[in-house]
Enzyme design. Structure first.
Site, PDB file in Angstrom:
ATOM      1  N   LYS A  30       0.829  -1.210   0.000  1.00  0.00           N
ATOM      2  CA  LYS A  30       0.000   0.000   0.000  1.00  0.00           C
ATOM      3  C   LYS A  30       0.861   1.257   0.000  1.00  0.00           C
ATOM      4  CE  LYS A  30      -0.577   0.212   4.984  1.00  0.00           C
ATOM      5  NZ  LYS A  30      -1.398   0.067   6.153  1.00  0.00           N
ATOM      6  N   ARG A  31       2.064   1.163   0.527  1.00  0.00           N
ATOM      7  CA  ARG A  31       2.913   2.350   0.594  1.00  0.00           C
ATOM      8  C   ARG A  31       3.569   2.667  -0.734  1.00  0.00           C
ATOM      9  NH1 ARG A  31       3.342   0.251   5.552  1.00  0.00           N
ATOM     10  NH2 ARG A  31       2.401   1.576   7.149  1.00  0.00           N
TER      11      ARG A  31
END
Ligand code: GLU
Length: 504
Positions: A269-270
């Site tokens: 997600k980062r």
């Protein structure tokens, strides 16, 4: 008799549900639908340290937005097997009795080791070059547990309320076999399996014990979950076996990972440059908000279609499927073993296909709020014409503005490249004639603009269409020009052309 199909999606409320989790929910949903079974939402919240406020509500909203709502479970159905939150089930003592049963049968034991003692063990094993140090049939012999301590000591410890965990007693060297619907036979030696904690010192069961108890009590027929649980499955088989429930256990299906576009590793997600969450998500413990598929303008039907094809194929080249069609076609035999690469560009393409399936009326209404935000209001008929004109160019409703804003705003600059190359006295004279032709059109339609323009071309020779476009809109590309001018209207089109001629 075949069991009724009952599947569960069992997320832990430890954060926003990411697309991999939604895909797991989707495959469960499709399988239940196909077989007229039940799809249950169970919340696995036994890890209080990782509990995140708002995560459960987020999960429920996300499933609803995707159109794959469960028919039983937290927030759904008539609660036949309620409660569906593991923390509440723990309060009812549901798990403890299974743990006790394992102890009584000699398949689980009390372990009193402190975290310092466990650390020491790890260090000792690392120093002895043991590659994956674990609490197991060998190492447990040097630890403080009910297998090594004298019976009296154990009793005393338990009576005086000493802290303990209950661990599974995994045999030292035994073959464990199970059949996974997607992966086929899996064979693991028990030497690879650690003595998993079943009940923690706070009395909470771990995932390993809790999900087994719940799958049994909720009469789950198939446990469909992510590949990350495959390594724990052998321990689960042992637990079922020792509880005498091996014949009642659900069939297992471990879904492949969803991989980054470049194929190396799980989507992070980062790092992802595309949405990873179905809905926007703000973790209360983190500063960064994440934009969801919904907020990025994806149709839920498109999102579900995209997910369905990540790890499953219909056996044909078709790509566009409604949830109902997917439910008819879905089968685990067509779920792949290897990871599925996610292609963000293809995801946009899917949305475009769904956008094109919308009626012009639906598109017009969907675009209206964006237009209003930009300070314009138009009637339905105008918006419908506008959407017809621009829709071939866009993948998302919000892109209607970027691709068609010239319809609403007169240009104040003109594409420099085109002007430098094409604008001169001769073209200026020619476009003065064009302006004159336009001024004289009485019935202003795309067709009449076209016809009168072509008549002038016959008389005056080639007229550069791109230049005309730049004079009317300021930019070099866009939707069909005469259609757009028809929509802009005669007054405004003529005004724009004459302004350009006087300015340039
Ligand atoms: N609570 C587990 C998770 O969040 C569920 C795994 C399972 O479905 O058994 O992944």
């Amino acid at each position: 008799m075949e069991k009724r199909v009952r599947v569960r999606f069992a997320p832990s409320p430890t954060g926003g549900l990411h697309m991999g989790g939604v895909r797991t929910a989707l495959f469960n949903y499709l399988f239940a639908k196909k077989h007229g079974g039940d799809f249950i939402l169970r919340i696995e919240d036994t890890d209080q340290n990782r509990f995140v406020e708002g995560a459960e509500a987020y999960i429920i909203e996300a499933l609803k937005w995707c159109g794959i709502a469960p028919n039983e479970g937290v927030g759904f159905g008539d609660g036949k097997h309620a409660p569906y939150r593991q923390s509440e089930r723990k309060e009812l003592g549901i798990y403890k009795k299974y743990a006790d049963q394992l102890i009584e049968g000699g398949h689980a034991y009390y372990a009193f080791d402190t975290s310092e003692e466990l650390d020491e063990m790890r260090k000792r094993l690392e120093a002895a070059k043991v590659s994956a140090p674990q609490y197991n049939a060998v190492t447990r012999q040097n630890m403080r547990n009910s297998l090594t301590l004298p019976e009296d000591d154990v009793k005393k410890l338990l009576d005086t309320g000493a802290k303990y965990v209950i661990r599974l007693k995994v045999p030292r060297n035994e073959e464990i076999r199970f059949n996974d619907i997607i992966r086929g036979w899996v064979v693991v030696n028990s030497a690879q399996v650690d003595d998993k904690v079943l009940l923690k010192s706070d009395g909470m069961p771990t995932y390993h014990l809790a999900h087994i108890v719940d799958d049994i009590e909720m009469e789950i027929s198939h446990a469909v979950r992510g590949e990350e649980w495959l390594p724990s499955a052998p321990a689960h088989i042992l637990i079922y076996r020792y509880l005498g429930l091996e014949n009642d256990m659900p069939k297992l299906a471990h879904l492949p990972l969803i991989l980054n576009p470049d194929g190396n590793g799980k989507i992070s997600k980062r790092e992802a440059r595309f949405p990873v969450f179905p809905l926007s998500w703000q973790d209360p413990r983190e500063a960064t908000p994440y934009v969801g598929y919904r907020e990025s303008g994806y149709y839920p039907e498109a999102f579900v279609n995209i997910l369905a094809l990540l790890g499953w194929n219909p056996g044909t080249n078709e790509e566009i499927f409604s949830v109902e069609q997917l439910a008819n076609l879905f089968e685990f035999e067509r779920v792949h073993k290897s990871g599925a690469k996610f292609d963000p560009e293809k995801a946009k393409w899917f949305n475009q296909q769904y956008l094109r399936m919308q009626s012009d009326h639906e598109l017009a209404e969907a675009f209206r709020p964006t237009l209003k935000e930009k300070g314009f209001e138009k009637d339905e008929a105008f918006l419908i014409e506008f959407c017809k004109l621009v829709k071939e160019k866009v993948q998302f409703v919000h892109e209607f503005w970027d691709h068609g804003k010239y319809v609403f705003i007169a240009p104040d600059t003109y594409d420099e490249k085109v002007m430098t190359k094409k604008w001169n006295d001769q073209s200026k004279a020619l476009f003065t004639r064009v302006l004159n032709v336009f001024e004289n059109i009485t019935n202003w339609t795309s067709q009449t603009i076209h016809d009168d323009f072509e008549n002038l071309v016959k008389e005056a020779g080639k007229i550069d269409m791109q230049l005309l476009r730049v004079l009317i809109t300021g930019v070099a590309g866009g939707p069909q020009l005469f259609d757009m001018m028809a929509l802009i209207g005669k007054e405004e089109s003529v005004k724009r052309l004459s302004t350009a001629l006087s300015k340039l």
